[in-house]
Write a protein that holds these residues in place. Structure first.
Motif, PDB file in Angstrom:
ATOM      1  N   LYS B 301     -40.395 -27.159 -14.043  1.00  0.00           N
ATOM      2  CA  LYS B 301     -39.401 -27.763 -14.941  1.00  0.00           C
ATOM      3  C   LYS B 301     -38.343 -28.465 -14.099  1.00  0.00           C
ATOM      4  N   PRO B 302     -38.378 -29.799 -14.060  1.00  0.00           N
ATOM      5  CA  PRO B 302     -37.384 -30.516 -13.249  1.00  0.00           C
ATOM      6  C   PRO B 302     -35.975 -30.311 -13.788  1.00  0.00           C
ATOM      7  N   HIS B 303     -35.015 -30.340 -12.889  1.00  0.00           N
ATOM      8  CA  HIS B 303     -33.614 -30.217 -13.296  1.00  0.00           C
ATOM      9  C   HIS B 303     -33.241 -31.426 -14.165  1.00  0.00           C
ATOM     10  N   PRO B 304     -32.496 -31.226 -15.263  1.00  0.00           N
ATOM     11  CA  PRO B 304     -32.208 -32.341 -16.173  1.00  0.00           C
ATOM     12  C   PRO B 304     -31.487 -33.505 -15.482  1.00  0.00           C
ATOM     13  N   LEU B 305     -30.705 -33.228 -14.468  1.00  0.00           N
ATOM     14  CA  LEU B 305     -30.028 -34.317 -13.752  1.00  0.00           C
ATOM     15  C   LEU B 305     -30.737 -34.637 -12.441  1.00  0.00           C
ATOM     16  N   PHE B 306     -30.904 -33.621 -11.615  1.00  0.00           N
ATOM     17  CA  PHE B 306     -31.352 -33.869 -10.247  1.00  0.00           C
ATOM     18  C   PHE B 306     -32.860 -34.034 -10.121  1.00  0.00           C
ATOM     19  N   GLY B 307     -33.552 -33.900 -11.222  1.00  0.00           N
ATOM     20  CA  GLY B 307     -34.973 -34.247 -11.217  1.00  0.00           C
ATOM     21  C   GLY B 307     -35.153 -35.747 -11.028  1.00  0.00           C
ATOM     22  N   ASP B 308     -34.081 -36.513 -11.271  1.00  0.00           N
ATOM     23  CA  ASP B 308     -34.133 -37.970 -11.157  1.00  0.00           C
ATOM     24  C   ASP B 308     -33.670 -38.397  -9.749  1.00  0.00           C
ATOM     25  N   ARG B 309     -34.612 -38.931  -8.985  1.00  0.00           N
ATOM     26  CA  ARG B 309     -34.330 -39.319  -7.604  1.00  0.00           C
ATOM     27  C   ARG B 309     -33.227 -40.370  -7.523  1.00  0.00           C
ATOM     28  N   ARG B 310     -33.209 -41.299  -8.509  1.00  0.00           N
ATOM     29  CA  ARG B 310     -32.236 -42.396  -8.457  1.00  0.00           C
ATOM     30  C   ARG B 310     -30.814 -41.866  -8.650  1.00  0.00           C
ATOM     31  N   LEU B 311     -30.690 -40.845  -9.489  1.00  0.00           N
ATOM     32  CA  LEU B 311     -29.357 -40.257  -9.695  1.00  0.00           C
ATOM     33  C   LEU B 311     -28.882 -39.563  -8.410  1.00  0.00           C
ATOM     34  N   ARG B 312     -29.815 -38.868  -7.765  1.00  0.00           N
ATOM     35  CA  ARG B 312     -29.447 -38.189  -6.506  1.00  0.00           C
ATOM     36  C   ARG B 312     -28.987 -39.203  -5.473  1.00  0.00           C
ATOM     37  N   ARG B 313     -29.694 -40.318  -5.401  1.00  0.00           N
ATOM     38  CA  ARG B 313     -29.322 -41.349  -4.432  1.00  0.00           C
ATOM     39  C   ARG B 313     -27.937 -41.923  -4.743  1.00  0.00           C
ATOM     40  N   ALA B 314     -27.693 -42.139  -6.025  1.00  0.00           N
ATOM     41  CA  ALA B 314     -26.381 -42.679  -6.422  1.00  0.00           C
ATOM     42  C   ALA B 314     -25.268 -41.714  -6.019  1.00  0.00           C
ATOM     43  N   LEU B 315     -25.497 -40.435  -6.271  1.00  0.00           N
ATOM     44  CA  LEU B 315     -24.468 -39.446  -5.924  1.00  0.00           C
ATOM     45  C   LEU B 315     -24.292 -39.359  -4.408  1.00  0.00           C
ATOM     46  N   ALA B 316     -25.405 -39.466  -3.683  1.00  0.00           N
ATOM     47  CA  ALA B 316     -25.315 -39.397  -2.215  1.00  0.00           C
ATOM     48  C   ALA B 316     -24.492 -40.564  -1.674  1.00  0.00           C
ATOM     49  N   MET B 317     -24.638 -41.730  -2.317  1.00  0.00           N
ATOM     50  CA  MET B 317     -23.889 -42.905  -1.832  1.00  0.00           C
ATOM     51  C   MET B 317     -22.408 -42.830  -2.206  1.00  0.00           C
ATOM     52  N   ALA B 318     -22.077 -41.944  -3.116  1.00  0.00           N
ATOM     53  CA  ALA B 318     -20.673 -41.818  -3.551  1.00  0.00           C
ATOM     54  C   ALA B 318     -19.839 -40.963  -2.616  1.00  0.00           C
ATOM     55  N   VAL B 319     -20.507 -40.352  -1.634  1.00  0.00           N
ATOM     56  CA  VAL B 319     -19.794 -39.385  -0.782  1.00  0.00           C
ATOM     57  C   VAL B 319     -19.466 -39.993   0.589  1.00  0.00           C
ATOM     58  N   ASP B 320     -18.193 -39.950   0.939  1.00  0.00           N
ATOM     59  CA  ASP B 320     -17.735 -40.418   2.256  1.00  0.00           C
ATOM     60  C   ASP B 320     -17.851 -39.239   3.228  1.00  0.00           C
ATOM     61  N   ARG B 321     -19.036 -39.087   3.802  1.00  0.00           N
ATOM     62  CA  ARG B 321     -19.293 -37.906   4.638  1.00  0.00           C
ATOM     63  C   ARG B 321     -18.448 -37.908   5.901  1.00  0.00           C
ATOM     64  N   GLU B 322     -18.229 -39.086   6.444  1.00  0.00           N
ATOM     65  CA  GLU B 322     -17.448 -39.184   7.676  1.00  0.00           C
ATOM     66  C   GLU B 322     -15.989 -38.780   7.391  1.00  0.00           C
ATOM     67  N   GLY B 323     -15.479 -39.238   6.259  1.00  0.00           N
ATOM     68  CA  GLY B 323     -14.110 -38.887   5.879  1.00  0.00           C
ATOM     69  C   GLY B 323     -13.965 -37.386   5.653  1.00  0.00           C
ATOM     70  N   LEU B 324     -14.959 -36.809   4.998  1.00  0.00           N
ATOM     71  CA  LEU B 324     -14.929 -35.361   4.754  1.00  0.00           C
ATOM     72  C   LEU B 324     -14.954 -34.610   6.078  1.00  0.00           C
ATOM     73  N   ARG B 325     -15.826 -35.066   6.968  1.00  0.00           N
ATOM     74  CA  ARG B 325     -15.962 -34.395   8.271  1.00  0.00           C
ATOM     75  C   ARG B 325     -14.628 -34.406   9.026  1.00  0.00           C
ATOM     76  N   LYS B 326     -13.964 -35.568   9.020  1.00  0.00           N
ATOM     77  CA  LYS B 326     -12.681 -35.668   9.728  1.00  0.00           C
ATOM     78  C   LYS B 326     -11.647 -34.766   9.085  1.00  0.00           C
ATOM     79  N   SER B 327     -11.644 -34.745   7.771  1.00  0.00           N
ATOM     80  CA  SER B 327     -10.639 -33.967   7.049  1.00  0.00           C
ATOM     81  C   SER B 327     -10.805 -32.463   7.283  1.00  0.00           C
ATOM     82  N   VAL B 328     -12.053 -32.007   7.298  1.00  0.00           N
ATOM     83  CA  VAL B 328     -12.293 -30.552   7.381  1.00  0.00           C
ATOM     84  C   VAL B 328     -12.429 -30.076   8.828  1.00  0.00           C
TER      85      VAL B 328
END
Lengths: 325, 556
Positions: B301-328
Motif C-alpha cells: 500500500k503506497p503512502h498517499p503522499l510519498f508514494g508519488d515520486r514527483r511529490l518527493r522530488r518537489a519537496l526535496a527541491m524545497a529544502v536548502d540543505r546547505e543553509g540548514l547544515r550551516k545553521s545547525v
C-alpha cells in the motif's frame, strides 16, 4: 503496639506490591522496546531473538506471573541492557544513592532546623523576611537547574569543586583509604548541597511555624518568668517540643530525596539509583525499571513507617491512642 | 579565661590528626617514558566487556584495548582487498586459493594469564560469533565465511562461500579473538551475563584492572605486550552522562580527552582552552529526512503522499540543505551527496543531486494539482491539504533543530508539516514498524558502505533496516556491482551511479554527514585518531617524561 506495627507492615507490603504491579504493566505497555536504545542499531533478527531469550515475546500476564514467582524467590531478573543480574546493579547503586540522600538529609535538617529557629526567634523582623524569601526561592527551584548553576559557578568558573563524578578515578586508587574518603566527600559536596538546600528551604518553613507555636505556650512563658537565659529557653524548652514535626518531615523527605536524586545524579554523574532508573527507562530495561520501583517504593514506605514508629515513641499520646484503637 | 574542656581538646586533637593524615604527601611515583595516566571521559559506560555480545561503541572502545583482531583496518579505511590492513595477532597471511585464507599467528602472542594464543582460539571465536544461541550482533557479517579450521597451533584457515572484494575485511574486522581455555566452560545461553564480561582476560596492549559501575573503568598497560609495551601506563574511562558536562570536565582539566565534542558551542569552548589540542577526523554519522513510501509499513500500500515520486522530488527541491547544515552544524558537517558517511572512501562530490530550487518545487506542486484554493498558505488537492508529520527523537537536540527548520522551509512552498517529537525508544519502534510519514533518521555505519547501504536502502533491507521501504531494482543492481568491484576506481564510479539513481527517486533528503572533533590534553604526543575506532591506536601515544604531571606519576 505490636499489632499496630504488624498492620502497618502488612499495609507497607501491599503498597510496594501495588507499585511494582503498576510499574510492571506501565513500562511493558509503554511504546518502545529494549532494542530501541539510542546507541544501538541492532538488526530486527537479533532483536527478535533477544526478546525471545528474555521471554518478552510471551503474553504480558504470563510475564507478570513469572516475574512475581521469581520475585518471591528473591530473583529480580537479569538486565537486558547491563548484561548482569539486576540485584548486582542495584547493589552497586543503592549505597551511592543512600550516601547522597544521607548527606542531603543532613544538610536539609541541620540547615533547615537552624534557619527555622533563627527565623522564629526573629519573626517578622528583617532577617526573618530575607531568609523567608530566599528560602522560598530555593524551594521553588528545580533541583536539576540548581545543580547546573552550582556546577557552573563553583566547578567550572571557580574550580572549587570537581565537575561531577564520585571520586577522582586517577588519584583515588593511588591514595590511602582516608584520603580517598575525603576525595569522595569533596565530590559529594555539590550534589548533596543541591538536594539539601532545596529541602532545607522547606524544612525551615515548617520549623519556623512549629517554633512560633511552641514559643507562645505557657511553659515557655514560665521558663522566661523563672529568669532563664533566652538561649536556654529557646534551645532547650522550646526547641525540644518543636521537634515533633521533624519526624513527619523525615518520612516526607525520603520521596523528595529519591525523586530529586533522579535528576541530580544525572547532572553530577553520580552513579546511584536515580541514574540507573532513568537510563533503564529510556532503554526499556524492564527488569531494572520494575526493581528500581520496588526498591524506591520500599524505601519510601519504610521511611514513613520509621517516622510513624518514631512518632509513637516520641509522643506518648499517639502511642496510647494507637494502643486503644 | 577558662581552659578548654577535655572533650574540646580531644576534638581538636582528632581534627589535627585527621588533617595530618589527609594532608600526607604521597611518595614519588613512576618516572621515565612508560608513565602516564590518561583519563578519557565518555557519556555512557560499556554494557559488557565481551566483544561477541555487544555492539555498543563505548564497549568496543575498551575491549579494543584488551582483545586483538587478527589484523586491523589501516588509516586509509580501505576495506577492499588486504593491502591496507595492519597485522596484529596474525603476523602474516596468504591466500591458498580464492576462497581459502590462511593466517599465521605471531608466536609471541599470549593471553594475559600467560597462555599462548593459538589457532584453536580463532576457531573457537568464529564458532561463538556465529552461534545462534549466543546471538552476536555481528553474526550476519560473518555469513560469507563457511568455516574456520586449524592447520596447526599457529595457523587458522578461513574458508569462504564465494569470492568478493571485502573477504579479508569480513574475516578480520568483526571478530576480536577470545581465549578458548577461559571461555569454553561458559554455557552458550549464559554468555550475555558471563562473569568474564566484567573482568576480562585478553591478549591486547592493556589488561583489565577495575570497573566501578556507572563511575569509572581502569586498564593497565601490559608491560609484556608482544607488539611493544604501551607508553601510557594507566587508561581510565570516566562516565559522565551529560556531554556538555563531559566537555567541561576536559576543559577544566578534570579529564584528558573526549572523542567527540558534539555541538559547535563545545568546539568553541575547547578551542579556547590552552591545554587542549583538537583533532578533527571524518565522522561515521549521516542523517536524512526519510519519506515513508508505504502505509503503516505495508509495502503493498503506497503512502498517499510519498508514494508519488514527483511529490518527493518537489519537496526535496524545497529544502536548502546547505543553509540548514550551516545553521545547525556550522563547520562540523557536510551536506552528503547521498547516504554517505564522511569516513567512507566512496564520498564523491561530483554525484548528481536535485538542486535547491523553490521556484521549481512550487511549479511542480502546482502541476501535480496541489494549489492553495482557500488562500490559507497551505496547498490542497481534492479537499485534502498538503500536510504530513515528521517523526523526530527528543534525544537529539540537533535533529530537533533540523525538524523545526524543515517545517519552516516546507511551509514556504505550501506544505503543512507537524512534528511528532517522541522518546528515542518510541521513535525506533515507529520507524521499524513503518508508522510515520517522514522521519529524521541518522545512521552510524561500519567503515564499509556495502553492508550498510544494502541493509538500509535495498530490497534486502525490507523488513529490516530499510525503514522508508524504498526499492529500486536499478539501484539494487548497481549496489551489488559496486560491492563486487575489485578496483577502487571502478567501485567508486558504480557507487556514484547508484546514488544518482537514488537521488532521482528522492526517497529521502540527505541532510548531514558529520566531521568529528576530539579534544586531547596537549601533553599527550603521537596522537592519531582512526575514524572508525577513536582509541584504536592509543598504544602508540605517549606522554614525554618532561611533561608528566603528579597525576601521571601516582602509583597504585
Amino acid at each position: 503496639m505490636t499489632a499496630w506495627l504488624v498492620r502497618r507492615l502488612a499495609a507497607a507490603i501491599a503498597i510496594v506490591l501495588a507499585v511494582v504491579t503498576i510499574t510492571f504493566f506501565l513500562i511493558h505497555l509503554a511504546p518502545g522496546s529494549p532494542c530501541g536504545e539510542s546507541e544501538r542499531q541492532l538488526s530486527p533478527e537479533v532483536c527478535r531473538r533477544l526478546r525471545a531469550q528474555f521471554g518478552y515475546d510471551r503474553p504480558l500476564a504470563v510475564q507478570y506471573v513469572k516475574y512475581l514467582w521469581a520475585l518471591s524467590h528473591g530473583d529480580l531478573g537479569e538486565s537486558f541492557a547491563l548484561h548482569r543480574p539486576v540485584a548486582d546493579a542495584l547493589a552497586d547503586a543503592i549505597p551511592n544513592t543512600l550516601t547522597l540522600a544521607g548527606a542531603a538529609l543532613l544538610i536539609d535538617f541541620v540547615l533547615g532546623l537552624a534557619l527555622g529557629v533563627y527565623q522564629a526567634v526573629r519573626a517578622r523582623r528583617f532577617g526573618d523576611v530575607v531568609l523567608g524569601n530566599v528560602g522560598l526561592l530555593f524551594n521553588s527551584m528545580p533541583t536539576f537547574w540548581l545543580g547546573l548553576i552550582l556546577l557552573l559557578v563553583f566547578s567550572y568558573w571557580r574550580r572549587w569543586f570537581p565537575l561531577g563524578g564520585m571520586s577522582d578515578p586517577v588519584l583515588c586508587p593511588t591514595l590511602s583509604t582516608l584520603r580517598c574518603v575525603a576525595d569522595r566527600a569533596w565530590h559529594l559536596t555539590l550534589p548533596a548541597l543541591t538536594l539539601g538546600l532545596v529541602g532545607a528551604a522547606g524544612t525551615a518553613r515548617y520549623q519556623r511555624a512549629a517554633m512560633l507555636e511552641v514559643m507562645a505556650q505557657d511553659y515557655v512563658r514560665t521558663a522566661r518568668a523563672k529568669g532563664l537565659r533566652e538561649r536556654r529557653v529557646v534551645l532547650v524548652h522550646a526547641l525540644r517540643n518543636a521537634l515533633l514535626p521533624f519526624i513527619t518531615l523525615f518520612g516526607l523527605a525520603f520521596p523528595f530525596l529519591l525523586t530529586g536524586a533522579v535528576l541530580v545524579e544525572t547532572v553530577f554523574a553520580w552513579s546511584g539509583m536515580g541514574r540507573l532508573s532513568v537510563t533503564a527507562i529510556f532503554q526499556r530495561d524492564y527488569p531494572v525499571v520494575t526493581a528500581s520501583a520496588l526498591v524506591a517504593s520500599g524505601m519510601v514506605v519504610l521511611g514513613n513507617l520509621l517516622a510513624d514508629v518514631l512518632y509513637a515513641v516520641a509522643d506518648p499520646r499517639i502511642r496510647v491512642r494507637s494502643e486503644v484503637t | 579565661m577558662r581552659a578548654p574542656s577535655w572533650s574540646v581538646r580531644r576534638l581538636v586533637g582528632a581534627s589535627v590528626l585527621l588533617l595530618a593524615l589527609v594532608g600526607c604527601e604521597r611518595r614519588p611515583g613512576c618516572t621515565g617514558d612508560y608513565c602516564g595516566a590518561f583519563l578519557i571521559v565518555a557519556t555512557a559506560q560499556p554494557d559488557v566487556l565481551l566483544p561477541p555480545v555487544t555492539d555498543l561503541q563505548y564497549a568496543r572502545d575498551v575491549t579494543d584495548q584488551i582483545f586483538l583482531k587478527l589484523a586491523d583496518i589501516g588509516l586509509s579505511e580501505n576495506t577492499i582487498g588486504d593491502e591496507d590492513f595492519q597485522p596484529l595477532l596474525a603476523e602474516r597471511w596468504e591466500w591458498d586459493d580464492p576462497l581459502t585464507l590462511v593466517f599465521h599467528l605471531d608466536p609471541r602472542a599470549h593471553w594475559q594469564d600467560g597462555q599462548p594464543v593459538t589457532a584453536a582460539d580463532v576457531a573457537f571465536t568464529f564458532d561463538i560469533y556465529t552461534d545462534s544461541t549466543v546471538n552476536s550482533p555481528f553474526r550476519s557479517n560473518l555469513r560469507t565465511i563457511s568455516a574456520v579450521t586449524t592447520r596447526d597451533s599457529l595457523t587458522p584457515v578461513f574458508r569462504f562461500h564465494a569470492r568478493y572484494p571485502e573477504m579479508f575485511y569480513d574475516a578480520v574486522y568483526h571478530m576480536r579473538i577470545l581465549p578458548a581455555h577461559l571461555l569454553r566452560p561458559v554455557p552458550r545461553t549464559q554468555w550475555r551475563s558471563a562473569a568474564f564480561g566484567r573482568a576480562p582476560v585478553g591478549d591486547g596492549p592493556y589488561r583489565f584492572v577495575s570497573w566501578k559501575a556507572g563511575e569509572s573503568l581502569e586498564l593497565a598497560a601490559d608491560s609484556a605486550f608482544f607488539l611493544g609495551r604501551p607508553h601510557i601506563r594507566r587508561l581510565i574511562w570516566r562516565f559522565t552522562p551529560n556531554l556538555d558536562v563531559a566537555v567541561k570536565q576536559v576543559i577544566a582539566g578534570d579529564a584528558d580527552a573526549v572523542e567527540v565534542l558534539g555541538q559547535p558551542g563545545n568546539v568553541k569552548l575547547a578551542r579556547a582552552a590552552p591545554q587542549l589540542t583538537l583533532y578533527p577526523y571524518p565522522g561515521a554519522l549521516y542523517g536524512f529526512l526519510g519519506f515513508n513510501l508505504s502505509t503503516g509499513g505495508d509495502t503493498t500500500k503506497p503512502h498517499p503522499l510519498f508514494g508519488d515520486r514527483r511529490l518527493r522530488r518537489a519537496l526535496a527541491m524545497a529544502v536548502d540543505r546547505e543553509g540548514l547544515r550551516k545553521s545547525v552544524w556550522e563547520d562540523l558537517a557536510h551536506v552528503p551527496p547521498g547516504p554517505l558517511a564522511r569516513l567512507w572512501w566512496i564520498w564523491d562530490p561530483e554525484t548528481r543531486e536535485l538542486p535547491y530550487d523553490t521556484a521549481q518545487a512550487r511549479r511542480m506542486l502546482t502541476w501535480l494539482g496541489w494549489r492553495d484554493s482557500n488562500g490559507d498558505g497551505i496547498r490542497d488537492k481534492d479537499g485534502q491539504p498538503l500536510g504530513f508529520r515528521i517523526l523526530v527523537p527528543t534525544s537529539s537536540a540537533l535533529r530537533l533543530r533540523y525538524a523545526r527548520l524543515l517545517q519552516e522551509q516546507f511551509r514556504l512552498v505550501g506544505a503543512d508539516v507537524q512534528l511528532d517529537e517522541v522518546e528515542f525508544s518510541v521513535f525506533n519502534e515507529r520507524v521499524q514498524s513503518g508508522r510515520f510519514d517522514a522521519a529524521l533518521i541518522s545512521r552510524n555505519p561500519d567503515p564499509t558502505p556495502s553492508s550498510s547501504v544494502t541493509q538500509v536502502w535495498t530490497h534486502a533491507g525490507i523488513g529490516g533496516s530499510n525503514y522508508v521501504r524504498w526499492v529500486n531494482p536499478a539501484f539494487d543492481r548497481l549496489v551489488e556491482q559496486a560491492g563486487a568491484a575489485t578496483k577502487r576506481d571502478e567501485a567508486k564510479r558504480l557507487w556514484r551511479r547508484a546514488f544518482e539513481v537514488m537521488n532521482d527517486d528522492a526517497p529521502a533528503i540527505f541532510l548531514f554527514s558529520t566531521d568529528n572533533m576530539a579534544a586531547v590534553h596537549r601533553r599527550v604526543q603521537g596522537v592519531v585518531i582512526r575514524p572508525d575506532s577513536y582509541w584504536a591506536l592509543l598504544r602508540t601515544w605517549r606522554i614525554p617524561a618532561d611533561q608528566l604531571t603528579d597525576r601521571d606519576r601516582a602509583e597504585r
